[in-house]
Design a protein around this motif. Structure first.
Motif, PDB file in Angstrom:
ATOM      1  N   UNK A   1       4.282   5.628  -5.469  1.00 32.81           N
ATOM      2  CA  UNK A   1       4.078   5.750  -7.047  1.00 32.81           C
ATOM      3  C   UNK A   1       3.125   6.857  -7.376  1.00 32.81           C
ATOM      4  N   UNK A   2       1.840   6.814  -6.594  1.00 35.85           N
ATOM      5  CA  UNK A   2       0.835   7.838  -7.090  1.00 35.85           C
ATOM      6  C   UNK A   2       1.481   9.304  -6.787  1.00 35.85           C
ATOM      7  N   UNK A   3       2.168   9.441  -5.774  1.00 35.78           N
ATOM      8  CA  UNK A   3       2.918  10.802  -5.570  1.00 35.78           C
ATOM      9  C   UNK A   3       3.875  11.015  -6.794  1.00 35.78           C
ATOM     10  N   UNK A   4       4.434  10.283  -7.403  1.00 32.53           N
ATOM     11  CA  UNK A   4       5.298  10.328  -8.402  1.00 32.53           C
ATOM     12  C   UNK A   4       4.727  10.441  -9.700  1.00 32.53           C
TER      13      UNK A   4
ATOM     14  N   UNK B   1       0.773  -1.240  -0.025  1.00 32.18           N
ATOM     15  CA  UNK B   1       0.021   0.089  -0.049  1.00 32.18           C
ATOM     16  C   UNK B   1       0.794   1.124  -0.128  1.00 32.18           C
ATOM     17  N   UNK B   2       1.995   1.310   0.568  1.00 38.33           N
ATOM     18  CA  UNK B   2       2.856   2.417   0.757  1.00 38.33           C
ATOM     19  C   UNK B   2       3.446   2.765  -0.469  1.00 38.33           C
TER      20      UNK B   2
ATOM     21  N   UNK C   1      -2.427  -2.268  -6.543  1.00 35.47           N
ATOM     22  CA  UNK C   1      -1.574  -3.145  -5.781  1.00 35.47           C
ATOM     23  C   UNK C   1      -2.109  -4.578  -6.096  1.00 35.47           C
ATOM     24  N   UNK C   2      -1.257  -5.281  -6.552  1.00 35.59           N
ATOM     25  CA  UNK C   2      -1.542  -6.992  -6.972  1.00 35.59           C
ATOM     26  C   UNK C   2      -1.867  -7.537  -5.727  1.00 35.59           C
ATOM     27  N   UNK C   3      -2.875  -8.651  -5.859  1.00 40.75           N
ATOM     28  CA  UNK C   3      -3.185  -9.440  -4.779  1.00 40.75           C
ATOM     29  C   UNK C   3      -2.230 -10.223  -4.401  1.00 40.75           C
TER      30      UNK C   3
END
Length: 74
Positions: A36-39, A30-31, A45-47
């Motif tokens: 990556x979202x911030x970048x 999750x982190x 997130x894969x299961x």
């Protein structure tokens, strides 16, 4: 939020090493997704892989792939 409430109460549902490891892996992924979202990258997130054997097979497959890619560059 649910886990924060449990921590505040002093009770933890993480009683075994496997539970703790699973929780840590989930938080790590999750982190990573949020970083990556911030970048500027949106990823899913894969299961979690069902078994350690499948995870190790996937890991070895990725290692072979990137080793091959590195040798092609040289």
């Amino acid at each position: 939020m649910k886990d924060e409430k449990q921590g505040q109460q002093g009770q933890s549902s993480l009683t075994s090493f496997a539970d703790k490891h699973t929780y840590c892996e989930q938080v790590k992924m999750e982190n990573f997704a949020q970083s990556m979202r911030l970048e500027g990258y949106e990823i899913e997130v894969p299961s979690l892989v069902e078994s350690a054997r499948k995870r190790d097979e996937l890991r070895q497959q990725l290692i072979r792939h990137y080793k091959q890619a590195d040798t092609e560059k040289v």
